[in-house]
Design a protein around this motif. Structure first.
Motif, PDB file in Angstrom:
ATOM      1  N   THR A 141       0.836  -1.206   0.000  1.00  0.00           N
ATOM      2  CA  THR A 141       0.000   0.000   0.000  1.00  0.00           C
ATOM      3  C   THR A 141       0.865   1.249   0.000  1.00  0.00           C
ATOM      4  O   THR A 141       0.623   2.198  -0.762  1.00  0.00           O
ATOM      5  CB  THR A 141      -0.932   0.006   1.230  1.00  0.00           C
ATOM      6  OG1 THR A 141      -1.755  -1.165   1.194  1.00  0.00           O
ATOM      7  CG2 THR A 141      -1.814   1.241   1.229  1.00  0.00           C
ATOM      8  N   GLY A 142       1.892   1.250   0.852  1.00  0.00           N
ATOM      9  CA  GLY A 142       2.797   2.403   0.909  1.00  0.00           C
ATOM     10  C   GLY A 142       3.581   2.569  -0.378  1.00  0.00           C
ATOM     11  O   GLY A 142       3.841   3.698  -0.820  1.00  0.00           O
ATOM     12  N   PHE A 143       3.951   1.453  -1.003  1.00  0.00           N
ATOM     13  CA  PHE A 143       4.692   1.500  -2.261  1.00  0.00           C
ATOM     14  C   PHE A 143       3.837   2.131  -3.352  1.00  0.00           C
ATOM     15  O   PHE A 143       4.302   2.998  -4.108  1.00  0.00           O
ATOM     16  CB  PHE A 143       5.117   0.086  -2.663  1.00  0.00           C
ATOM     17  CG  PHE A 143       6.005   0.036  -3.879  1.00  0.00           C
ATOM     18  CD1 PHE A 143       7.382   0.075  -3.744  1.00  0.00           C
ATOM     19  CD2 PHE A 143       5.470  -0.063  -5.158  1.00  0.00           C
ATOM     20  CE1 PHE A 143       8.204   0.019  -4.861  1.00  0.00           C
ATOM     21  CE2 PHE A 143       6.272  -0.118  -6.280  1.00  0.00           C
ATOM     22  CZ  PHE A 143       7.649  -0.080  -6.131  1.00  0.00           C
ATOM     23  N   VAL A 144       2.584   1.700  -3.441  1.00  0.00           N
ATOM     24  CA  VAL A 144       1.665   2.238  -4.455  1.00  0.00           C
ATOM     25  C   VAL A 144       1.455   3.735  -4.247  1.00  0.00           C
ATOM     26  O   VAL A 144       1.504   4.526  -5.203  1.00  0.00           O
ATOM     27  CB  VAL A 144       0.317   1.491  -4.403  1.00  0.00           C
ATOM     28  CG1 VAL A 144      -0.722   2.186  -5.278  1.00  0.00           C
ATOM     29  CG2 VAL A 144       0.490   0.040  -4.845  1.00  0.00           C
ATOM     30  N   LYS A 145       1.232   4.133  -2.999  1.00  0.00           N
ATOM     31  CA  LYS A 145       1.031   5.548  -2.693  1.00  0.00           C
ATOM     32  C   LYS A 145       2.260   6.370  -3.063  1.00  0.00           C
ATOM     33  O   LYS A 145       2.152   7.444  -3.682  1.00  0.00           O
ATOM     34  CB  LYS A 145       0.717   5.718  -1.208  1.00  0.00           C
ATOM     35  CG  LYS A 145       0.466   7.158  -0.798  1.00  0.00           C
ATOM     36  CD  LYS A 145       0.160   7.264   0.702  1.00  0.00           C
ATOM     37  CE  LYS A 145      -0.064   8.731   1.106  1.00  0.00           C
ATOM     38  NZ  LYS A 145      -0.296   8.859   2.568  1.00  0.00           N
ATOM     39  N   ALA A 146       3.453   5.866  -2.718  1.00  0.00           N
ATOM     40  CA  ALA A 146       4.691   6.579  -3.027  1.00  0.00           C
ATOM     41  C   ALA A 146       4.879   6.720  -4.533  1.00  0.00           C
ATOM     42  O   ALA A 146       5.246   7.790  -5.032  1.00  0.00           O
ATOM     43  CB  ALA A 146       5.875   5.839  -2.410  1.00  0.00           C
ATOM     44  N   CYS A 158      12.196   5.147  -9.037  1.00  0.00           N
ATOM     45  CA  CYS A 158      13.074   4.023  -8.744  1.00  0.00           C
ATOM     46  C   CYS A 158      12.959   3.654  -7.271  1.00  0.00           C
ATOM     47  O   CYS A 158      12.379   4.402  -6.474  1.00  0.00           O
ATOM     48  CB  CYS A 158      14.524   4.344  -9.108  1.00  0.00           C
ATOM     49  SG  CYS A 158      15.182   5.816  -8.303  1.00  0.00           S
ATOM     50  N   PHE A 159      13.488   2.506  -6.916  1.00  0.00           N
ATOM     51  CA  PHE A 159      13.451   2.096  -5.510  1.00  0.00           C
ATOM     52  C   PHE A 159      14.613   1.169  -5.206  1.00  0.00           C
ATOM     53  O   PHE A 159      15.240   0.596  -6.108  1.00  0.00           O
ATOM     54  CB  PHE A 159      12.124   1.423  -5.166  1.00  0.00           C
ATOM     55  CG  PHE A 159      11.914   0.075  -5.813  1.00  0.00           C
ATOM     56  CD1 PHE A 159      12.262  -1.096  -5.162  1.00  0.00           C
ATOM     57  CD2 PHE A 159      11.359  -0.018  -7.084  1.00  0.00           C
ATOM     58  CE1 PHE A 159      12.073  -2.329  -5.761  1.00  0.00           C
ATOM     59  CE2 PHE A 159      11.159  -1.245  -7.691  1.00  0.00           C
ATOM     60  CZ  PHE A 159      11.523  -2.415  -7.021  1.00  0.00           C
ATOM     61  N   ILE A 172      14.377   0.413 -11.665  1.00  0.00           N
ATOM     62  CA  ILE A 172      13.729   1.600 -12.228  1.00  0.00           C
ATOM     63  C   ILE A 172      12.434   1.159 -12.888  1.00  0.00           C
ATOM     64  O   ILE A 172      12.417   0.182 -13.648  1.00  0.00           O
ATOM     65  CB  ILE A 172      14.631   2.286 -13.278  1.00  0.00           C
ATOM     66  CG1 ILE A 172      15.962   2.716 -12.655  1.00  0.00           C
ATOM     67  CG2 ILE A 172      13.918   3.492 -13.892  1.00  0.00           C
ATOM     68  CD1 ILE A 172      16.993   3.168 -13.684  1.00  0.00           C
ATOM     69  N   ILE A 173      11.357   1.863 -12.584  1.00  0.00           N
ATOM     70  CA  ILE A 173      10.073   1.615 -13.238  1.00  0.00           C
ATOM     71  C   ILE A 173       9.755   2.826 -14.110  1.00  0.00           C
ATOM     72  O   ILE A 173       9.559   3.934 -13.603  1.00  0.00           O
ATOM     73  CB  ILE A 173       8.962   1.380 -12.207  1.00  0.00           C
ATOM     74  CG1 ILE A 173       9.238   0.095 -11.420  1.00  0.00           C
ATOM     75  CG2 ILE A 173       7.593   1.307 -12.891  1.00  0.00           C
ATOM     76  CD1 ILE A 173       8.252  -0.189 -10.319  1.00  0.00           C
ATOM     77  N   ILE A 212      13.280   2.456   0.033  1.00  0.00           N
ATOM     78  CA  ILE A 212      13.230   3.879  -0.264  1.00  0.00           C
ATOM     79  C   ILE A 212      12.758   4.007  -1.713  1.00  0.00           C
ATOM     80  O   ILE A 212      13.376   3.467  -2.640  1.00  0.00           O
ATOM     81  CB  ILE A 212      14.584   4.583  -0.031  1.00  0.00           C
ATOM     82  CG1 ILE A 212      14.461   6.082  -0.340  1.00  0.00           C
ATOM     83  CG2 ILE A 212      15.722   3.946  -0.825  1.00  0.00           C
ATOM     84  CD1 ILE A 212      15.619   6.906   0.185  1.00  0.00           C
ATOM     85  N   VAL A 213      11.609   4.652  -1.896  1.00  0.00           N
ATOM     86  CA  VAL A 213      11.018   4.864  -3.214  1.00  0.00           C
ATOM     87  C   VAL A 213      11.297   6.318  -3.577  1.00  0.00           C
ATOM     88  O   VAL A 213      10.893   7.232  -2.847  1.00  0.00           O
ATOM     89  CB  VAL A 213       9.506   4.572  -3.209  1.00  0.00           C
ATOM     90  CG1 VAL A 213       8.950   4.635  -4.622  1.00  0.00           C
ATOM     91  CG2 VAL A 213       9.232   3.204  -2.590  1.00  0.00           C
ATOM     92  N   MET A 214      11.968   6.553  -4.691  1.00  0.00           N
ATOM     93  CA  MET A 214      12.558   7.866  -4.943  1.00  0.00           C
ATOM     94  C   MET A 214      12.310   8.332  -6.369  1.00  0.00           C
ATOM     95  O   MET A 214      12.122   7.513  -7.274  1.00  0.00           O
ATOM     96  CB  MET A 214      14.061   7.777  -4.687  1.00  0.00           C
ATOM     97  CG  MET A 214      14.795   9.097  -4.586  1.00  0.00           C
ATOM     98  SD  MET A 214      16.538   8.831  -4.103  1.00  0.00           S
ATOM     99  CE  MET A 214      17.193   8.165  -5.626  1.00  0.00           C
ATOM    100  N   GLU A 215      12.305   9.644  -6.549  1.00  0.00           N
ATOM    101  CA  GLU A 215      12.205  10.187  -7.902  1.00  0.00           C
ATOM    102  C   GLU A 215      13.397   9.719  -8.728  1.00  0.00           C
ATOM    103  O   GLU A 215      14.507   9.566  -8.219  1.00  0.00           O
ATOM    104  CB  GLU A 215      12.156  11.715  -7.875  1.00  0.00           C
ATOM    105  CG  GLU A 215      13.453  12.394  -7.442  1.00  0.00           C
ATOM    106  CD  GLU A 215      13.444  13.902  -7.689  1.00  0.00           C
ATOM    107  OE1 GLU A 215      13.246  14.316  -8.850  1.00  0.00           O
ATOM    108  OE2 GLU A 215      13.636  14.650  -6.717  1.00  0.00           O
TER     109      GLU A 215
END
Length: 354
Positions: A141-146, A158-159, A172-173, A212-215
């Protein structure tokens, strides 16, 4: 100057050969080099004067094993090359010092921040350094929101696990990437993946490590080698990562880029770092340098600095010994191409090269 004895851990690490060559080619004194590794066929054993196998860093006997070698062989300096060893060495720093051995490692309290990418970015941001946009999560859930807060599905993100090194766990997505090009033109080691694949995988895993999910930062990437003392940067040398293979620079160039240098100077001052430090930086879409992570140790491609006229490896040793550092002239624009080499072992287990 009298001969000194240096022990390096992780003698089989990709960067060990360059670090060993830098110690040898210091132009000032003979250096007797001892290599240790958990692998009895570590590639660096072919280049050192003496070698030993030791337990894994997670083993309770690891520190005792290394300290015992240091005492028996009158070691002056220990250079840890493995990230997972750093906190153990930091905790035992005084134990080594009591035996007249200096370990090139930052203090433990600093390492607990530097080795955790989430804590690091939070600490930097709290102290006024501009950092990439990011979120920390341990569930789907947190991943989707991020992902959506970072602009997905209109753009990439990316994460990576907050505690990891190299490219382990980094992906990288990018919704705009040509998936057929990745399948047919890229090797299976590509860091690109799809949103659906990762969501399905995270759902199946259940027990997700902290991420860590990042720009995604689209600009040039740099490995910056720093030699510091109590938060003051003595030498700062950015190396542009011109080609990366398996998370390791296979081509690189020393570059004089003032904004990258000053950005890294701030990082060192905020954390109060000492010794040899590596900082990973990448430019955002506006061209501003942004921190990715810190390697609080000598980085593998630090040998490029040696080739450019600044032997950061040996100067790190001199700093640990309390010796004065020389004035230097950096040859900016020095380019490196890394290639494979072979190490052989005879039937008795002795390493040699052709």
């Amino acid at each position: 100057m009298k001969k000194i004895t240096v022990l390096i851990t992780g003698a089989g690490a990709p960067g060990a050969p360059g670090i060993i060559r830098s110690l040898r080619n210091n132009g000032e004194r003979p250096v007797y080099i001892i290599g240790v590794d958990m692998d009895p066929k570590a590639s660096g054993f072919s280049m050192v004067d003496e070698w030993y196998t030791v337990p894994k860093s997670c083993d309770d006997n690891f520190i005792d094993a290394v300290l015992g070698i240091c005492i028996r062989r009158s070691v002056d300096i220990v250079i840890p090359l493995v990230t997972s060893e750093l906190e153990k060495f930091a905790e035992a720093k005084q134990l080594f010092r009591n035996k007249s051995v200096e370990v090139i490692v930052p203090e433990y309290c600093v390492l607990t921040v530097a080795n955790d990418k989430g804590k690091l970015l939070g600490y930097m941001n709290d102290n006024g350094l501009e950092v990439p946009k990011y979120h920390i999560t341990r569930d789907v859930t947190g991943f989707v929101k991020a992902a959506h807060e970072l602009g997905y599905p209109n753009g990439p993100f990316c994460f990576k696990p907050t505690i990891s090194n190299g490219s382990r766990g980094f992906r990288i997505i990018d919704p705009n990437i040509d998936r057929s090009a990745i399948l047919f033109n890229s090797k299976p080691t590509s860091v690109y993946t799809t949103y659906d694949e990762i969501i399905n995988m995270l759902t199946e895993i259940g027990d997700i490590p902290e991420l860590i999910v990042m720009e995604y930062l689209p600009g040039e990437e740099y490995s910056v080698d720093v030699l510091a003392e109590d938060g003051q940067s003595l030498f700062i040398i950015p190396r542009r990562r011109d080609r990366i293979t398996g998370g390791i620079s296979s081509r690189g160039t020393t570059v004089f880029e003032v904004d990258v240098i000053e950005y890294c100077r701030k990082i060192i001052a905020i954390l109060g770092l000492s010794g040899n430090i590596g900082i990973q930086v990448r430019r955002d879409k506006e061209g501003k340098p942004m921190i990715l992570e810190i390697n609080p140790r000598m980085q593998g491609t630090i040998v490029l600095c040696t080739a450019a006229g600044v032997n950061m490896v040996y100067y790190g040793v001199k700093l640990a010994l309390g010796e004065k550092l020389p004035e230097v002239n950096i040859s900016w624009g020095t380019h490196m191409v890394r290639y494979w080499n072979e190490v052989y072992y005879d039937s008795d287990g002795h390493a040699f090269t052709l």
